[in-house]
Design an enzyme around this catalytic site. Structure first.
Site, short mmCIF file in Angstrom:
data_model
loop_
_atom_site.label_atom_id
_atom_site.label_comp_id
_atom_site.label_asym_id
_atom_site.label_seq_id
_atom_site.Cartn_x
_atom_site.Cartn_y
_atom_site.Cartn_z
N LYS A 160 40.12 72.40 38.56
CA LYS A 160 40.57 73.64 37.92
C LYS A 160 39.36 74.21 37.19
O LYS A 160 39.18 73.99 35.99
CB LYS A 160 41.74 73.31 36.98
CG LYS A 160 42.59 74.53 36.64
CD LYS A 160 43.88 74.08 36.00
CE LYS A 160 44.64 75.25 35.44
NZ LYS A 160 45.02 76.28 36.40
N1 PPE Z 1 47.33 76.43 41.98
C1 PPE Z 1 46.51 77.18 41.22
C2 PPE Z 1 45.41 77.91 41.87
C3 PPE Z 1 46.72 77.23 39.84
O1 PPE Z 1 45.90 77.96 39.09
C4 PPE Z 1 47.80 76.53 39.27
C5 PPE Z 1 48.05 76.60 37.80
C6 PPE Z 1 48.63 75.76 40.11
C7 PPE Z 1 48.36 75.73 41.46
C8 PPE Z 1 49.77 74.94 39.56
O2 PPE Z 1 49.26 73.85 38.82
P1 PPE Z 1 50.12 73.19 37.65
O3 PPE Z 1 50.12 74.12 36.52
O4 PPE Z 1 49.42 71.91 37.38
O5 PPE Z 1 51.49 72.97 38.20
N2 PPE Z 1 47.66 77.78 37.16
C9 PPE Z 1 47.49 77.82 35.72
C10 PPE Z 1 46.75 79.04 35.25
C11 PPE Z 1 47.36 80.37 35.52
C12 PPE Z 1 46.55 81.48 34.88
O6 PPE Z 1 46.80 82.66 35.23
O7 PPE Z 1 45.70 81.22 34.03
C13 PPE Z 1 48.79 77.58 34.99
O8 PPE Z 1 49.87 77.70 35.56
O9 PPE Z 1 48.73 77.24 33.81
#
Ligand code: PPE
Length: 308
Positions: A160
């Site tokens: 991330k």
């Molecule tokens: N894919 C991506 C690309 C992504 O950024 C997130 C979270 C996920 C999948 C889901 O991951 P999880 O939160 O562990 O279930 N995106 C984060 C950031 C969003 C933003 O706009 O900033 C979030 O959901 O916190």
């Protein structure tokens, strides 16, 4: 969307700093090159008090993202853990979003990043439904993006990392300029990866399906939560590569993410899904998800860090 409302404190490099004093220099390496890794964590208002959902798992992922990018936290994981809880306390939040980050600060310029110090910060702010309250209840309209997701051999999708989000930012801007709420990115083989800030699931004939790390996705913690909930609900699950046609012809589609929670997708590229409203399996997962994060199901108590 409104800007982030001011809170009391921000944690920077081991110190609680007043909101207005939490500043960085314009030569901060991460500002120029995106050299940072971050997390998004939610804290929910539960009967036992504010509770941070899967804090340990998020911080572990932060440190793993950091290992990939040679960003070593100047503070041990336990300290970030404490900082998150302390911020919830100091900012007097019943519920909020937490954003820990490790990033390269001011030092020598240029892409040779290693001479720049690594800093750590955690910010918290109140954040409602990511795509709006209506999105959670009624679902959103998504489109397949013309921007492809970067493959795992260009950038590690499982990390991330700040700079990696430019790919998402291009895709969501085009989707929204074209009247959609969210974009779905494909890989170079034309298979489905994920949303711009969410993982994707579909339901066909009662089976839940999603992809895995072989498809250039962030391995979402919400995705993992959904898989556990599905198992506990006795729903059959398949993990495999997803073709676009499978989404277009699915019974139901939904996104999962910390910010997006469980967001139903009611249409993709003018193809209606489950009659243009959230389907029954999506609703069951959504219900189970909110029960878990809100501390209403004892089975998932170990996922909650209650802030006293
Ligand atoms: N894919 C991506 C690309 C992504 O950024 C997130 C979270 C996920 C999948 C889901 O991951 P999880 O939160 O562990 O279930 N995106 C984060 C950031 C969003 C933003 O706009 O900033 C979030 O959901 O916190």
């Amino acid at each position: 969307m409104p800007s982030v409302p001011k809170t009391e404190k921000i944690w920077m490099n081991g110190q609680m700093v007043a909101w207005d004093d939490a500043k960085v220099h314009v030569l901060t390496h991460a500002l120029h090159y995106g050299t940072g890794v971050f997390e998004g964590i939610r804290c929910y208002d539960t009967a036992k008090g504010p509770a941070i959902f899967r804090l340990e798992d998020h911080l572990k992922r932060l440190f793993n993202s950091g290992r990939i990018y040679h960003l070593q936290s100047p503070h041990p994981i336990e300290e970030l853990h404490k900082a998150c809880a302390e911020l919830v306390r100091l900012n007097k939040a019943r519920s909020c979003y937490l954003r820990p980050m490790l990033y390269r600060g001011f030092g020598p310029m240029g892409v040779h990043a290693s001479g720049n110090p690594t800093h750590a910060l955690v910010v918290s702010w109140p954040w409602g439904a990511y795509l709006g309250d209506k999105a959670i209840k009624e679902g959103i309209r998504a489109t397949i993006s013309s921007w492809r997701k970067f493959p795992n051999d260009s950038m590690p999708a499982m990390a991330k990392a700040c700079g990696q989000y430019l790919n998402s930012i291009l895709a969501v801007a085009d989707a929204q300029n074209n009247g959609y709420d969210e974009a779905i990115l494909l890989d170079h083989g034309g298979n489905v990866c994920e949303g711009t800030g969410e993982n994707i699931f579909f339901v066909k004939d009662g089976t839940l399906c999603t992809n895995d790390a072989s498809s250039s996705i962030l391995m979402g913690i919400t995705r993992d939560t959904v898989l556990r909930l599905a198992a506990d609900l006795g729903l059959p699950v398949t993990i495999k590569t997803i073709a676009v046609g499978e989404l277009y012809s699915a019974d139901e589609v939904f996104f999962s993410g910390t910010a997006a929670e469980i967001t139903p997708v009611r249409e993709i590229d003018r193809r209606e899904l489950s009659g243009g409203r959230p389907g029954p399996v999506t609703k069951r997962i959504q219900e189970a998800y909110f029960e878990a994060v809100l501390g209403k199901n004892k089975k998932y108590a170990e996922w909650l860090t209650v802030v006293k």
